[in-house]
Motif scaffolding. Structure first.
Motif: not given
Length: 328
Positions: A57-58, A54, A168-170, A166, A23
């Motif tokens: 998402y990153r 995942e 950010e997760r979206n 890392e 990430y």
């Protein structure tokens, strides 16, 4: 990916869990891809059941998920053969790998097979005017920073863990996972008979580290540091001197040639503060040093220092914290 275009992040996984360094690489990769006006993709090798989305998402635009039971074990030769075949087919311009224990062993094999350059343990990545990767890494025990360019493609670099934030997760990001077959099965010349864990805990994840150096006289005395670490909910680290002396394994080593750590609290017990060790722990939030030598360099970077014999000081620390009810 177009001919010699795009950035490829090799995502690392262990027992089905994606390593956080992946990430971090995606975060930096997004920045570089935006400047290059190029793509950012991921290659994940692993067994069934990994949540490859995942990585989307990153920030990864496309995740290539190479499934195979042989990837359940981190074995360099099988990984290398498949990654090299993938890179030769897709032709990314830049390839980024985490400078974990496995990544440090894997990346040189890939670079050698591709006959390209590799810069190890980078702490920053930039682009020059022509869009080529500037790979920045410390030299001479962090006293200088070397700026390196690779004249061949792909341009490869390993990046130290915890160097970048890392991504950010979206969950609104487009999910695009392409499952692909392995190019090669298990290496016929390699057989993994047993996996022996040298350390059941990744020291880089510890929030409290109690580290010992040359002031530790014998292996059994590490039990004192282990008790303090357990009292505070932390883990034990060591300097290279103790690893070289056979008193501890390399998985616990902190320093330029070991692990880079950023705990909330770092106890330096009997550690003089050589540049090679400081390079691996200087970004700890709070540094507490215990050393019998008042002129030890470690006191120059410590937030709190105690001049005294660690064999007398550490037991008092343990008693006091247990008395105060700090024990976890």
């Amino acid at each position: 990916m177009k001919e010699e275009q795009g950035i490829l992040v090799i995502a690392e996984q262990n027992k089905g869990e994606i390593h956080k360094v992946s990430y971090e690489l995606l975060n930096k990769g997004k920045e570089l891809a935006k400047t290059m006006k190029s793509t950012l993709n991921c290659l994940l090798l692993g067994p069934e059941g990994i949540c490859a989305e995942e990585l989307n998402y990153r920030g990864a635009q496309t995740v290539y998920y190479m499934k195979g039971s042989m990837f359940a074990i981190s074995e360099e030769y099988t990984y290398k053969s498949n990654i090299v075949a993938f890179i030769r087919e897709k032709k990314p311009k830049i390839v980024l790998i985490g400078a974990t224990n496995f990544g440090r062993s894997l990346a040189p094999r890939i670079a050698a097979a591709l006959q390209t350059g590799l810069t190890a343990d980078c702490t920053d990545l930039q682009l020059d005017e022509e869009g080529r990767l500037i790979q920045i890494r410390p030299a001479f025990s962090d006293h200088l920073f070397a700026h390196i360019k690779t004249i061949t493609n792909p341009q490869m670099a390993t990046v130290r863990y915890k160097e970048f934030k890392e991504a950010e997760r979206n969950i609104q990001n487009t999910k695009k996972v392409i499952e692909i077959k392995a190019y090669y099965n298990l290496n016929s010349k390699i057989m993994v008979d047993e996996i022996v864990a040298m350390n059941d805990f990744d020291i880089t994840e510890a929030e409290v580290i109690v580290a010992g150096g040359r002031g530790i006289r014998k292996r059994e005395d590490l039990a004192m540091l282990e008790e303090l670490a357990e009292t505070l909910g932390g883990k034990v680290g060591v300097s290279r001197a103790l690893v070289d002396a056979g008193m501890a394994d390399s998985a616990s080593q902190v320093g330029y040639s070991g692990n880079r750590v950023k705990p909330k609290v770092y106890f330096a017990c009997g550690i003089s503060g050589a540049p090679q060790h400081v390079a691996g722990m200087k970004e700890s939030q709070i540094i507490i040093a215990v050393n019998s030598d008042p002129s030890a360099p470690i006191f120059q970077i410590a937030d709190y220092g105690y001049v005294g014999d660690l064999y007398e000081v550490i037991p008092q620390f343990i008693l006091q914290w247990k008395k105060e009810g700090v024990a976890k």
